[in-house]
Design a protein around this motif. Structure first.
Motif, PDB file in Angstrom:
ATOM      1  N   UNK A 121       0.656  -1.476   0.006  1.00 47.24           N
ATOM      2  CA  UNK A 121       0.081  -0.018   0.075  1.00 47.24           C
ATOM      3  C   UNK A 121       0.744   1.360  -0.079  1.00 47.24           C
ATOM      4  N   UNK A 122       2.053   1.232   0.851  1.00 48.39           N
ATOM      5  CA  UNK A 122       2.912   2.420   0.721  1.00 48.39           C
ATOM      6  C   UNK A 122       4.092   2.367  -0.211  1.00 48.39           C
ATOM      7  N   UNK A 123       3.784   1.353  -1.254  1.00 46.14           N
ATOM      8  CA  UNK A 123       4.807   1.479  -2.356  1.00 46.14           C
ATOM      9  C   UNK A 123       6.233   1.088  -1.989  1.00 46.14           C
ATOM     10  N   UNK A 124       6.593   0.453  -0.860  1.00 47.91           N
ATOM     11  CA  UNK A 124       7.790   0.094  -0.526  1.00 47.91           C
ATOM     12  C   UNK A 124       8.012  -1.332  -0.324  1.00 47.91           C
ATOM     13  N   UNK A 140      12.630   5.940   4.844  1.00 42.44           N
ATOM     14  CA  UNK A 140      12.219   5.301   6.266  1.00 42.44           C
ATOM     15  C   UNK A 140      11.020   6.052   6.631  1.00 42.44           C
ATOM     16  N   UNK A 141      10.465   7.240   6.107  1.00 44.13           N
ATOM     17  CA  UNK A 141       9.336   7.720   6.623  1.00 44.13           C
ATOM     18  C   UNK A 141       8.227   6.986   5.937  1.00 44.13           C
ATOM     19  N   UNK A 142       8.331   6.154   4.811  1.00 48.62           N
ATOM     20  CA  UNK A 142       7.122   5.582   4.426  1.00 48.62           C
ATOM     21  C   UNK A 142       7.185   4.243   5.265  1.00 48.62           C
ATOM     22  N   UNK A 172       5.303  12.361  -2.659  1.00 53.83           N
ATOM     23  CA  UNK A 172       5.183  10.786  -2.376  1.00 53.83           C
ATOM     24  C   UNK A 172       4.572  10.596  -0.981  1.00 53.83           C
ATOM     25  N   UNK A 173       4.870  11.170   0.025  1.00 53.01           N
ATOM     26  CA  UNK A 173       4.537  10.945   1.170  1.00 53.01           C
ATOM     27  C   UNK A 173       3.025  11.688   1.343  1.00 53.01           C
ATOM     28  N   UNK A 174       2.658  12.825   0.849  1.00 53.11           N
ATOM     29  CA  UNK A 174       1.437  13.409   0.894  1.00 53.11           C
ATOM     30  C   UNK A 174       0.443  12.398  -0.076  1.00 53.11           C
ATOM     31  N   UNK A 175       0.934  12.122  -1.126  1.00 50.85           N
ATOM     32  CA  UNK A 175      -0.064  11.526  -2.354  1.00 50.85           C
ATOM     33  C   UNK A 175      -0.351   9.933  -1.495  1.00 50.85           C
ATOM     34  N   UNK A 176       0.516   9.586  -0.703  1.00 48.41           N
ATOM     35  CA  UNK A 176       0.392   8.251   0.062  1.00 48.41           C
ATOM     36  C   UNK A 176      -0.795   8.276   1.060  1.00 48.41           C
ATOM     37  N   UNK A 177      -0.597   9.428   1.789  1.00 52.77           N
ATOM     38  CA  UNK A 177      -1.554   9.716   2.808  1.00 52.77           C
ATOM     39  C   UNK A 177      -3.230   9.920   2.237  1.00 52.77           C
ATOM     40  N   UNK A 178      -3.113  10.875   1.298  1.00 50.59           N
ATOM     41  CA  UNK A 178      -4.263  11.099   0.748  1.00 50.59           C
ATOM     42  C   UNK A 178      -5.110  10.013   0.030  1.00 50.59           C
ATOM     43  N   UNK A 179      -4.225   8.911  -0.618  1.00 47.16           N
ATOM     44  CA  UNK A 179      -4.563   7.838  -1.259  1.00 47.16           C
ATOM     45  C   UNK A 179      -5.097   6.702  -0.058  1.00 47.16           C
ATOM     46  N   UNK A 180      -4.349   6.509   1.002  1.00 48.14           N
ATOM     47  CA  UNK A 180      -4.675   5.788   1.977  1.00 48.14           C
ATOM     48  C   UNK A 180      -5.968   6.100   2.791  1.00 48.14           C
TER      49      UNK A 180
END
Length: 232
Positions: A121-124, A140-142, A172-180
């Motif tokens: 889900x977080x792309x890692x 690491x943030x992801x 990347x972090x912002x888009x991940x939060x929005x998508x989640x």
């Protein structure tokens, strides 16, 4: 609701702050350095005691919610500092399952399956097997976001998730939060230094002023030139 906080008998850092948030909304907390953004977040979570007021989760004062039950509902991502521990990425993420395990419980097949899902889900997922101490700041943030997700929360709380990252990793972090939030139907609260980030992803915002007052509401109404000039 009506949250106020002061260290000892000192002047209150913020006073009589109220706001609400529903799934799958995102709320950004903004303010100048020293306005109390991290303190606000810690009070919201019960990590610091309010001087007055309280935090409510689904209508219940969180002080009345057993700790284990509370942390099954909330996923907290503090300000990320690169890990010096010799943990692999998946070992770090499975720590997010601790609220679902007994005091001496060991992760089972279901727990490791959830870890796999959170990495995807977080792309890692490609970072599996790597040591956290050898990751970049963005990677690491992801991992820390994936760890919070592993607890299957309905609310994510993130303290400056895009700080100390370059522009690409911030996005990347912002888009991940929005998508989640959209895909899993969860809510998120983030501290940020960037008004443009709040405008980009947040439905609501909470703006803290240096005099201890605050303004909460729809992001477009809170983040205006007049309010930004007063806050910063």
């Amino acid at each position: 609701r009506n949250g106020s906080f002061a260290y000892g008998r000192k002047k209150r850092i913020f006073n009589d702050v109220s706001f609400t948030l529903e799934e799958p909304q995102i709320l950004s907390v903004l303010g100048a350095n020293g306005a109390g953004k991290t303190t606000m977040m810690r009070c919201m979570l019960g990590l610091l005691p309010w001087s007055a007021g309280a935090s409510y989760l689904d209508g219940t004062d969180i002080r009345r919610i057993p700790s284990k039950k509370l942390w099954k509902t909330i996923g907290y991502v503090p300000q990320a500092k690169l890990s010096s521990f010799v943990y692999t990425v998946e070992e770090m993420v499975v720590l997010g399952r601790s609220s679902h395990l007994g005091p001496f419980g060991q992760p089972g097949e279901r727990d490791w399956q959830i870890v796999e899902e959170c990495l995807e889900m977080t792309g890692i997922a490609h970072l599996k097997g790597k040591l956290c101490s050898r990751l970049s700041g963005g990677e690491f943030q992801m991992v820390m976001i994936a760890r919070a997700l592993a607890g299957e929360p309905s609310l994510l709380v993130l303290d400056e998730p895009e700080s100390n990252l370059d522009f690409k990793n911030q996005q990347v972090v912002l888009e991940t939060i929005r998508a989640l939030c959209e895909k899993r139907g969860i809510a998120a609260i983030i501290n940020t230094h960037f008004p443009e980030h709040a405008l980009e992803i947040s439905h609501k915002s909470l703006l803290l002023f240096s005099d201890g007052t605050a303004l909460a509401g729809e992001t477009a109404q809170v983040i205006t030139e007049e309010n930004m000039t007063r806050a910063f």
